[in-house]
Design a protein around this motif. Structure first.
Motif, short mmCIF file in Angstrom:
data_model
loop_
_atom_site.label_atom_id
_atom_site.label_comp_id
_atom_site.label_asym_id
_atom_site.label_seq_id
_atom_site.Cartn_x
_atom_site.Cartn_y
_atom_site.Cartn_z
N LEU A 40 0.71 -1.27 0.05
CA LEU A 40 -0.05 0.06 -0.11
C LEU A 40 0.96 1.14 -0.08
O LEU A 40 0.45 2.10 -0.53
N PRO A 41 1.58 1.25 0.93
CA PRO A 41 2.65 2.59 0.81
C PRO A 41 2.96 3.10 -0.45
O PRO A 41 3.03 4.40 -0.97
N LYS A 42 3.70 2.06 -1.13
CA LYS A 42 4.21 2.52 -2.24
C LYS A 42 3.05 3.00 -3.25
O LYS A 42 3.22 3.60 -4.15
N ALA A 43 2.08 1.94 -3.38
CA ALA A 43 0.82 2.37 -4.43
C ALA A 43 0.48 3.81 -4.02
O ALA A 43 0.03 4.44 -4.68
N ALA A 44 0.25 4.31 -2.68
CA ALA A 44 -0.27 5.31 -2.29
C ALA A 44 0.63 6.44 -2.14
O ALA A 44 0.27 7.46 -2.18
N GLY A 45 1.66 6.00 -2.64
CA GLY A 45 2.80 7.33 -2.66
C GLY A 45 3.44 7.81 -1.14
O GLY A 45 3.56 9.07 -1.03
N LEU A 46 3.29 6.69 -0.34
CA LEU A 46 3.65 7.33 0.94
C LEU A 46 4.93 6.62 1.58
O LEU A 46 5.28 5.41 1.23
N ARG A 48 6.23 5.23 4.16
CA ARG A 48 5.52 4.98 5.48
C ARG A 48 5.89 3.39 5.11
O ARG A 48 5.57 2.76 4.16
N CYS A 49 5.88 2.53 6.37
CA CYS A 49 5.83 1.04 6.22
C CYS A 49 4.30 0.66 6.47
O CYS A 49 3.52 1.58 6.90
N GLY A 50 4.05 -0.46 5.91
CA GLY A 50 3.05 -0.87 5.64
C GLY A 50 2.18 -1.00 7.00
O GLY A 50 0.98 -0.46 7.17
#
Length: 226
Positions: A40-46, A48-50
């Motif tokens: 998610l973090p990568k996909a959401a551009g964050l 942060r760790c999941g």
DNA sequence: AAGTTTACCAACCGCATATAT
DNA sequence: TATATATGCGGTTGGTAAACT
């Protein structure tokens, strides 16, 4: 034990979330739903760790969260459930819509625990504190320690006890064992709440020892503090 | 008014468990 | 069946606002 970290720590933010991060996370979950926290973090551009994203969502951003003070009824429910379930915060939270395990845990540690102690009740065993005195010395010591964990706010409480009150209770040393050990009950009726906590096909066997003693019906929550 | 202590809560960490391969 | 990986949970910590001295 050699488990790889849940995420690439070198490129992740830590600490408080910014408004923008919150917005990104909410927007992403609204669009794609929960799940697959790792990616998610990568996909959401964050950055942060999941795990962090999941926690932020569950504890703060979820739209169905009920924020604000706990009601007296919620207090009572928490106490009664804790009596049966121990520190199973997620199970307790499941019975309180809009509340999170983290929130309940914090509330327990900062409010309820103290309230019970003030009433002379051991917050871990839910027995009158004097009962610990008749227990074997080791058990009594453990119970006393458990009331004042050696870090964080409880240490603060312990400190306060030492500095302001005459009796210095705490021996702030080793960790207490986990009160939650032991088998979980399958089903309970607590404070008028029917709990279906089945982890396996329902049975009608007696629940936890505490429940079996009938302590569920004890008078918790009758007096309010505050 | 300044310094210190206490209370609160968000967030992190590590372990346990569930699930996939 | 064994191993690897992802997720969930509970304990703990750190920051900060409020209360107190």
């Amino acid at each position: 034990m050699g488990r790889s970290p849940c995420c690439e720590k070198a490129h992740t933010n830590k600490g408080a979330w910014t408004k923008e991060e919150d917005q990104r996370l909410v927007a992403y979950i609204k669009a794609h739903g929960e799940g697959c926290w790792r990616s998610l973090p990568k996909a959401a551009g964050l950055l942060r760790c999941g795990k962090s994203c999941r926690l932020r969502w569950i504890n703060y951003l979820r739209p169905d969260l009920k924020r604000g003070n706990f009601t007296q009824e919620e207090d009572d429910v928490i106490i009664k459930l804790h009596q049966v379930l121990g520190n199973k915060w997620s199970l307790i939270a499941a019975q309180l819509p809009g509340r999170t395990d983290n929130e309940i845990k914090n509330y327990w540690n900062t409010h309820i625990k103290r309230k019970l102690i003030a009433r002379g009740i051991d917050p871990r065993t839910h027995q009158p504190a004097s009962a610990a005195a008749v227990a074997p010395a080791a058990a009594a010591a453990a119970a006393a320690q458990s009331s004042f964990r050696h870090h964080g706010d409880d240490e603060a409480v312990a400190r306060r006890s030492c500095s302001r009150d005459s009796g210095c209770i705490a021996a702030h040393s080793s960790d207490d064992d986990d009160s939650t050990s032991g088998s979980l009950p399958h089903q309970h009726a607590v404070g008028g709440i029917d709990l279906n906590l089945s982890l396996s096909p329902p049975t009608s066997q007696p629940s936890s020892p505490a429940a079996a003693k009938g302590v569920v019906a004890s008078g918790y929550g009758q007096g309010s503090e505050s």
